[in-house]
Design an enzyme around this catalytic site. Sequence first.
Site, PDB file in Angstrom:
ATOM      1  N   ASN A 170       4.637  16.017  -3.649  1.00 44.71           N
ATOM      2  CA  ASN A 170       5.873  15.855  -2.854  1.00 44.71           C
ATOM      3  C   ASN A 170       6.889  14.944  -3.515  1.00 44.71           C
ATOM      4  OD1 ASN A 170       4.320  13.597  -2.490  1.00 44.71           O
ATOM      5  ND2 ASN A 170       4.576  13.493  -0.285  1.00 44.71           N
ATOM      6  N   LYS A 193      -3.309  13.209 -13.756  1.00 45.79           N
ATOM      7  CA  LYS A 193      -3.444  14.593 -13.321  1.00 45.79           C
ATOM      8  C   LYS A 193      -2.416  14.872 -12.238  1.00 45.79           C
ATOM      9  CE  LYS A 193      -5.468  16.523 -10.207  1.00 45.79           C
ATOM     10  NZ  LYS A 193      -4.280  17.436  -9.982  1.00 45.79           N
ATOM     11  N   SER A 249      -4.277  13.628   0.184  1.00 44.39           N
ATOM     12  CA  SER A 249      -4.801  13.748   1.544  1.00 44.39           C
ATOM     13  C   SER A 249      -6.048  12.908   1.739  1.00 44.39           C
ATOM     14  CB  SER A 249      -5.152  15.220   1.808  1.00 44.39           C
ATOM     15  OG  SER A 249      -6.155  15.612   0.892  1.00 44.39           O
ATOM     16  N   GLU A 270      -4.070   6.115  -1.498  1.00 43.05           N
ATOM     17  CA  GLU A 270      -2.840   6.266  -0.707  1.00 43.05           C
ATOM     18  C   GLU A 270      -2.902   7.641  -0.057  1.00 43.05           C
ATOM     19  OE1 GLU A 270      -1.384   2.515  -1.762  1.00 43.05           O
ATOM     20  OE2 GLU A 270      -0.873   3.953  -0.191  1.00 43.05           O
ATOM     21  N   CYS A 304       4.237  11.418   3.135  1.00 45.87           N
ATOM     22  CA  CYS A 304       3.060  10.915   3.852  1.00 45.87           C
ATOM     23  C   CYS A 304       3.473   9.982   4.977  1.00 45.87           C
ATOM     24  CB  CYS A 304       2.159  10.183   2.887  1.00 45.87           C
ATOM     25  SG  CYS A 304       3.047   8.838   2.088  1.00 45.87           S
ATOM     26  N   GLU A 481       0.535  -0.276  -3.250  1.00 55.91           N
ATOM     27  CA  GLU A 481       1.300   0.100  -4.443  1.00 55.91           C
ATOM     28  C   GLU A 481       2.669  -0.550  -4.403  1.00 55.91           C
ATOM     29  OE1 GLU A 481       0.801   4.552  -4.473  1.00 55.91           O
ATOM     30  OE2 GLU A 481      -0.298   4.053  -6.310  1.00 55.91           O
TER      31      GLU A 481
END
Length: 501
Positions: A170, A193, A249, A270, A304, A481
């Site tokens: 996203n 990744k 997720s 996260e 999120c 973060e």
Amino acid sequence: MSATNGHTSEGSRLKDPSLFNTKIVVGSRRLDSHSNKTFDVVYPGDGKTVIATIPECNAQDVNDAVASCRETFATFSQTTARQRSDMLRKLNDLTLANIDDLATLIVRENGKTRAEAVAEVKYASSFLAWFANMAEIGAQGETIAAANPNMRIHTMRQPIGVVACLLPWNLPLAMATRKIGPALAAGCTCIVKPAGETPLSTLAFAELVKRAGYPDGCVNVVTTLDNVAEVGKAICEHKHVRKVSLTGSTRVGKLIASQSAGTLKKLSMELGGNSPVIVMNDANLDKAIEGVLMAKLRTSGQTCVAANRILVQNGIHDKFLAALKEKIATYKQGDGEDDSVKLGPLITARAVEKCRAHVEDALSHGATLAYGPSPPPTPSSGGFFYPPTILTNLTSSMLISSEETFGPVVAIRRFETEEEALEIANDSDVGLGAYLFTTDLRIAARMTAKIETGMVGVNTGMLSACESPFGGVKESGFGREGSKWGMEEYQIIKAVTTDIS
Ligand SMILES: NC(=O)C1=CN([C@@H]2O[C@H](COP(=O)(O)OP(=O)(O)OC[C@H]3O[C@@H](n4cnc5c(N)ncnc54)[C@H](O)[C@@H]3O)[C@@H](O)[C@H]2O)C=CC1
Ligand SMILES: O=C(O)[C@H](O)CS(=O)(=O)O
């Protein structure tokens, strides 16, 4: 348009076509996968144009990338904090110098509007700038007052080692720099990744890492769409990967934690959210409408921290609904490159189907369709679009109350008292973001203390900034973060005790 032609046209969209990289990054090499398989990246705006064909990696590719990380870690970890700070500043300069191309890649792979993509590149840049400063500040150790007069104790902050960065689709670039920035600041090397849906901005960023002067092997990139289980397992079980940072997720977070247990990796998780919005009777209506639409519709509802449940106190409910319907009608949906468009597509047809299913379920359980098409549209052939929709009379029995919708569906529920609002808001297994609209500081003080999330926006729909700790509680994960805590996630603290007798 054929895939080959698509690649030609896609690269030519860039001012610097050399940033259009469709190979994995292993040290100095740009490679196909050992599997010799590939997957296609599709433009969400039309749901069919293949914009790139990318290597479908396997465990051997992961092993090669980790080996490159490990080899480079031996020297990169010995750089000084000042050197790492300077390198991050150079990388940030290159990121901003190529903002238009990075935004183009984000529009094409994610579908979001160009305005949102440019904002994302600036957001991504803010983490590089932040951790360029933190590289030195966060590297400082402490002198400890020893109880034993013969001893001297001090601490050293050292890079943890090879880091795996697992990214969502996203905000593909911002989530990349929110991990790679602190990792490089700390002196770590990274195997990255990206989500299979959005590899291109990360692969372009890896080119900028090289141009910034980082040694080959500091940032390696492996890509997969359909082989993610093998690639993920190889990463999680690799003994030389000392840290995994995931944005994704809760389902995947639990899997990563389980697969990493055998090598006891340090984790940053996260994960998913189900953000409540609480609008009190005394709220400033304009701020509440602006904030709810920001929290709900940013990236077409695919963040999120997207507003997933809108709780509106009875006294303001009808005014709020009327104003919301009027404002949401101004949100034009369409191609991200169209300047008049404010809402791009969702990431996949599956995402459109999830929105439809949530709306259909809510209506079948008594919700009212206050705005949007009836019946709920099924995925069309013209791109992964789901129209802005407003539902009222939400109840806890509806899927939309307990699951992230991840799309432009506004679900509104009435409440009467603060206690009732908090009970509904906290009735979730996750706790990432929350939003509160009130003009009474006493209400704000009471309710922000009781809301069970990692972050709260008060009178704003934007609770994220590089200087603020981003993360959740409960099954939204752990770790923070950005902020002054973000670099610690990539460090160890070593205590050195010296006998001076
Ligand atoms: N807390 C946060 O900061 C954020 C959380 N999210 C959450 O992520 C979800 C949507 O994003 P998605 O990319 O669809 O999430 P996802 O969980 O499906 O994927 C996230 C990343 O994990 C990778 N992955 C999937 N299965 C894996 C496996 N077996 N091993 C290793 N990696 C694996 C994916 O390829 C992707 O790179 C939502 O739940 C959203 O709330 C998304 C963005 C930010
Ligand atoms: O990936 C996400 O959803 C982001 O973490 C949300 S934010 O940082 O852009 O608010």
